[in-house]
Design a protein around this motif. Sequence first.
Motif, PDB file in Angstrom:
ATOM      1  N   LEU A 147       0.831  -1.202   0.000  1.00  0.00           N
ATOM      2  CA  LEU A 147       0.000   0.000   0.000  1.00  0.00           C
ATOM      3  C   LEU A 147       0.862   1.247   0.000  1.00  0.00           C
ATOM      4  O   LEU A 147       0.620   2.189  -0.779  1.00  0.00           O
ATOM      5  CB  LEU A 147      -0.913  -0.009   1.231  1.00  0.00           C
ATOM      6  N   MET A 148       1.882   1.256   0.837  1.00  0.00           N
ATOM      7  CA  MET A 148       2.755   2.420   0.937  1.00  0.00           C
ATOM      8  C   MET A 148       3.478   2.685  -0.381  1.00  0.00           C
ATOM      9  O   MET A 148       3.604   3.836  -0.820  1.00  0.00           O
ATOM     10  CB  MET A 148       3.761   2.217   2.070  1.00  0.00           C
ATOM     11  N   TYR A 149       3.934   1.623  -1.039  1.00  0.00           N
ATOM     12  CA  TYR A 149       4.673   1.816  -2.282  1.00  0.00           C
ATOM     13  C   TYR A 149       3.772   2.194  -3.454  1.00  0.00           C
ATOM     14  O   TYR A 149       4.188   2.921  -4.362  1.00  0.00           O
ATOM     15  CB  TYR A 149       5.515   0.578  -2.599  1.00  0.00           C
ATOM     16  N   VAL A 150       2.535   1.717  -3.455  1.00  0.00           N
ATOM     17  CA  VAL A 150       1.577   2.158  -4.481  1.00  0.00           C
ATOM     18  C   VAL A 150       1.351   3.661  -4.354  1.00  0.00           C
ATOM     19  O   VAL A 150       1.353   4.402  -5.346  1.00  0.00           O
ATOM     20  CB  VAL A 150       0.246   1.396  -4.348  1.00  0.00           C
ATOM     21  N   LEU A 151       1.173   4.124  -3.118  1.00  0.00           N
ATOM     22  CA  LEU A 151       0.988   5.559  -2.881  1.00  0.00           C
ATOM     23  C   LEU A 151       2.235   6.346  -3.265  1.00  0.00           C
ATOM     24  O   LEU A 151       2.153   7.427  -3.863  1.00  0.00           O
ATOM     25  CB  LEU A 151       0.648   5.805  -1.411  1.00  0.00           C
ATOM     26  N   ALA A 152       3.418   5.806  -2.937  1.00  0.00           N
ATOM     27  CA  ALA A 152       4.672   6.512  -3.235  1.00  0.00           C
ATOM     28  C   ALA A 152       4.905   6.621  -4.739  1.00  0.00           C
ATOM     29  O   ALA A 152       5.262   7.701  -5.251  1.00  0.00           O
ATOM     30  CB  ALA A 152       5.837   5.782  -2.572  1.00  0.00           C
ATOM     31  N   ILE A 153       4.682   5.534  -5.462  1.00  0.00           N
ATOM     32  CA  ILE A 153       4.906   5.545  -6.921  1.00  0.00           C
ATOM     33  C   ILE A 153       3.907   6.456  -7.610  1.00  0.00           C
ATOM     34  O   ILE A 153       4.266   7.235  -8.503  1.00  0.00           O
ATOM     35  CB  ILE A 153       4.839   4.108  -7.480  1.00  0.00           C
ATOM     36  N   SER A 154       2.647   6.378  -7.201  1.00  0.00           N
ATOM     37  CA  SER A 154       1.638   7.257  -7.808  1.00  0.00           C
ATOM     38  C   SER A 154       1.942   8.716  -7.508  1.00  0.00           C
ATOM     39  O   SER A 154       1.758   9.598  -8.364  1.00  0.00           O
ATOM     40  CB  SER A 154       0.237   6.888  -7.307  1.00  0.00           C
ATOM     41  N   GLY A 155       2.451   8.992  -6.313  1.00  0.00           N
ATOM     42  CA  GLY A 155       2.829  10.365  -5.974  1.00  0.00           C
ATOM     43  C   GLY A 155       3.974  10.862  -6.836  1.00  0.00           C
ATOM     44  O   GLY A 155       3.974  12.016  -7.291  1.00  0.00           O
ATOM     45  N   GLY A 262      -5.547  20.920 -13.830  1.00  0.00           N
ATOM     46  CA  GLY A 262      -6.389  21.973 -13.301  1.00  0.00           C
ATOM     47  C   GLY A 262      -7.411  21.548 -12.273  1.00  0.00           C
ATOM     48  O   GLY A 262      -8.165  22.381 -11.750  1.00  0.00           O
ATOM     49  N   PHE A 263      -7.476  20.261 -11.949  1.00  0.00           N
ATOM     50  CA  PHE A 263      -8.480  19.829 -10.965  1.00  0.00           C
ATOM     51  C   PHE A 263      -7.924  18.875  -9.913  1.00  0.00           C
ATOM     52  O   PHE A 263      -8.469  18.771  -8.815  1.00  0.00           O
ATOM     53  CB  PHE A 263      -9.671  19.161 -11.669  1.00  0.00           C
ATOM     54  N   LEU A 264      -6.837  18.145 -10.234  1.00  0.00           N
ATOM     55  CA  LEU A 264      -6.277  17.168  -9.295  1.00  0.00           C
ATOM     56  C   LEU A 264      -5.263  17.874  -8.403  1.00  0.00           C
ATOM     57  O   LEU A 264      -4.125  18.129  -8.794  1.00  0.00           O
ATOM     58  CB  LEU A 264      -5.614  16.026 -10.068  1.00  0.00           C
ATOM     59  N   GLU A 265      -5.700  18.229  -7.193  1.00  0.00           N
ATOM     60  CA  GLU A 265      -4.830  18.963  -6.287  1.00  0.00           C
ATOM     61  C   GLU A 265      -5.226  18.678  -4.844  1.00  0.00           C
ATOM     62  O   GLU A 265      -6.151  17.905  -4.576  1.00  0.00           O
ATOM     63  CB  GLU A 265      -4.908  20.470  -6.572  1.00  0.00           C
ATOM     64  N   ARG A 266      -4.491  19.303  -3.881  1.00  0.00           N
ATOM     65  CA  ARG A 266      -4.748  19.105  -2.445  1.00  0.00           C
ATOM     66  C   ARG A 266      -4.746  17.612  -2.096  1.00  0.00           C
ATOM     67  O   ARG A 266      -5.714  17.061  -1.560  1.00  0.00           O
ATOM     68  CB  ARG A 266      -6.075  19.740  -2.024  1.00  0.00           C
ATOM     69  N   LEU A 267      -3.628  16.946  -2.429  1.00  0.00           N
ATOM     70  CA  LEU A 267      -3.520  15.503  -2.229  1.00  0.00           C
ATOM     71  C   LEU A 267      -2.796  15.147  -0.936  1.00  0.00           C
ATOM     72  O   LEU A 267      -2.395  13.994  -0.760  1.00  0.00           O
ATOM     73  CB  LEU A 267      -2.777  14.878  -3.417  1.00  0.00           C
ATOM     74  N   ASP A 268      -2.615  16.135  -0.040  1.00  0.00           N
ATOM     75  CA  ASP A 268      -1.836  15.857   1.166  1.00  0.00           C
ATOM     76  C   ASP A 268      -2.473  14.793   2.052  1.00  0.00           C
ATOM     77  O   ASP A 268      -1.769  13.981   2.652  1.00  0.00           O
ATOM     78  CB  ASP A 268      -1.589  17.144   1.965  1.00  0.00           C
ATOM     79  N   VAL A 269      -3.805  14.744   2.122  1.00  0.00           N
ATOM     80  CA  VAL A 269      -4.472  13.726   2.940  1.00  0.00           C
ATOM     81  C   VAL A 269      -4.221  12.335   2.356  1.00  0.00           C
ATOM     82  O   VAL A 269      -3.969  11.366   3.088  1.00  0.00           O
ATOM     83  CB  VAL A 269      -5.985  14.009   3.025  1.00  0.00           C
ATOM     84  N   TYR A 270      -4.251  12.254   1.049  1.00  0.00           N
ATOM     85  CA  TYR A 270      -4.007  10.992   0.347  1.00  0.00           C
ATOM     86  C   TYR A 270      -2.638  10.428   0.712  1.00  0.00           C
ATOM     87  O   TYR A 270      -2.482   9.237   0.992  1.00  0.00           O
ATOM     88  CB  TYR A 270      -4.122  11.265  -1.155  1.00  0.00           C
ATOM     89  N   PHE A 271      -1.616  11.295   0.744  1.00  0.00           N
ATOM     90  CA  PHE A 271      -0.263  10.818   1.005  1.00  0.00           C
ATOM     91  C   PHE A 271       0.065  10.759   2.492  1.00  0.00           C
ATOM     92  O   PHE A 271       1.050  10.134   2.873  1.00  0.00           O
ATOM     93  CB  PHE A 271       0.749  11.688   0.261  1.00  0.00           C
ATOM     94  N   MET A 272      -0.734  11.402   3.319  1.00  0.00           N
ATOM     95  CA  MET A 272      -0.535  11.260   4.760  1.00  0.00           C
ATOM     96  C   MET A 272      -0.752   9.819   5.209  1.00  0.00           C
ATOM     97  O   MET A 272      -0.198   9.370   6.211  1.00  0.00           O
ATOM     98  CB  MET A 272      -1.469  12.197   5.526  1.00  0.00           C
ATOM     99  N   ILE A 273      -1.559   9.081   4.435  1.00  0.00           N
ATOM    100  CA  ILE A 273      -1.771   7.659   4.741  1.00  0.00           C
ATOM    101  C   ILE A 273      -0.439   6.918   4.720  1.00  0.00           C
ATOM    102  O   ILE A 273      -0.123   6.144   5.625  1.00  0.00           O
ATOM    103  CB  ILE A 273      -2.757   7.028   3.731  1.00  0.00           C
ATOM    104  N   ALA A 274       0.360   7.170   3.672  1.00  0.00           N
ATOM    105  CA  ALA A 274       1.669   6.504   3.557  1.00  0.00           C
ATOM    106  C   ALA A 274       2.589   6.908   4.696  1.00  0.00           C
ATOM    107  O   ALA A 274       3.312   6.071   5.258  1.00  0.00           O
ATOM    108  CB  ALA A 274       2.303   6.850   2.210  1.00  0.00           C
ATOM    109  N   LEU A 275       2.564   8.183   5.070  1.00  0.00           N
ATOM    110  CA  LEU A 275       3.425   8.654   6.152  1.00  0.00           C
ATOM    111  C   LEU A 275       3.032   8.031   7.486  1.00  0.00           C
ATOM    112  O   LEU A 275       3.883   7.638   8.277  1.00  0.00           O
ATOM    113  CB  LEU A 275       3.353  10.178   6.244  1.00  0.00           C
TER     114      LEU A 275
END
Length: 369
Positions: A147-155, A262-275
Amino acid sequence: MEKANINALQLFFLMLLFELGSAILVPLATGAKQDAWIAILLGMFTSFILLLVYNKLYLYYPNLLPTEYMQKIMGKVTGKLFAFMYILYFIYAAARVLRDFGEMLLTFAYPETPLFIANALLLMVVIYLVSKGIEVMGRSAQLLFFLMYVLAISGFVLVICSGLIDFKNLQPTLEEGLLPILKVVFTEILYFPFGESIVFIMILPYLNNPKKAKMTMLCANGLTGINLAIVMIINISVSGVGLTERSYFPLLTTIQSIQVAGFLERLDVYFMIALVVGGFFKIGLFFYAAVVGTANLFKIKSPLQLPYYLGILTLFYSIILSRNFMEHLYEGIIIDPFFLQIPLFIVIPFLLLTVAFLKNRKRENKYKV
């Protein structure tokens, strides 16, 4: 020791998640400026020496916890003193990492929530996991790693697609020579995050194949170093050296900059999961080492309640160990390496290995005679 076993793959995942833990969260090697990624890689290679020392100690006493073999090596009084020092350090380190992630959650998600509540909720999950034992922790790491690496690679892909990366921020390379980089390596990176793998001396006795310990640890350390170097390259390329140095959480600052189509933004919550996943295992392993070490050193026959007692101690200490986050970072970067990490990560392990080597050689010579 509990009657449990983990395999080499589970050890690899545990070590990788542990070392990434809070290292991807806080500013790392910023004293080397745009050469921070070089300092991280040099720190990784230097830390291999420490891992070989920890592994050699383990191979001398593969069925004993350090709290036991320290007494065999140094004698009961000195050995127990050393073991108690490590237990105190593991509790302290668990409290520090808990404070790191509590502060992060308050800064980016729950600004009105008291720090005590955020830390308590994190620690409740950690206590539950630790009470289930090392086998459950190993299986959980095996699952959550992907899960963590899927999030990291997508980020990473999103950062590239957003067009934020400017490699000119990484220039000039070695502007001030190699000396500032080496200074960062031997005053910071060698101890955080790589030297903190000292905690695995409490985990290695549960490994089902001792021969795989060395290669597993070296590979996990190597992949951690590469990952952290990439993270710092991205942070500096996106935010520049100045902003990366000033930011409490540079990776999250980078993530907040992402804007795709122009629409995909504010993804900090998404990546906080990995952290949080990384922080969860880092707190958990420090806490597990403290619980197992305490139960073993003090011969506690029914240690089922011990995680709760030590959990309360860790929780309150995470609140009072510093008055604010700036003081917290200062202690971790300036004070800890000299007063805690150098003695516990380098001096004592090398001393133990030297005495153990001499004792084992004497024993071997005796049998030859």
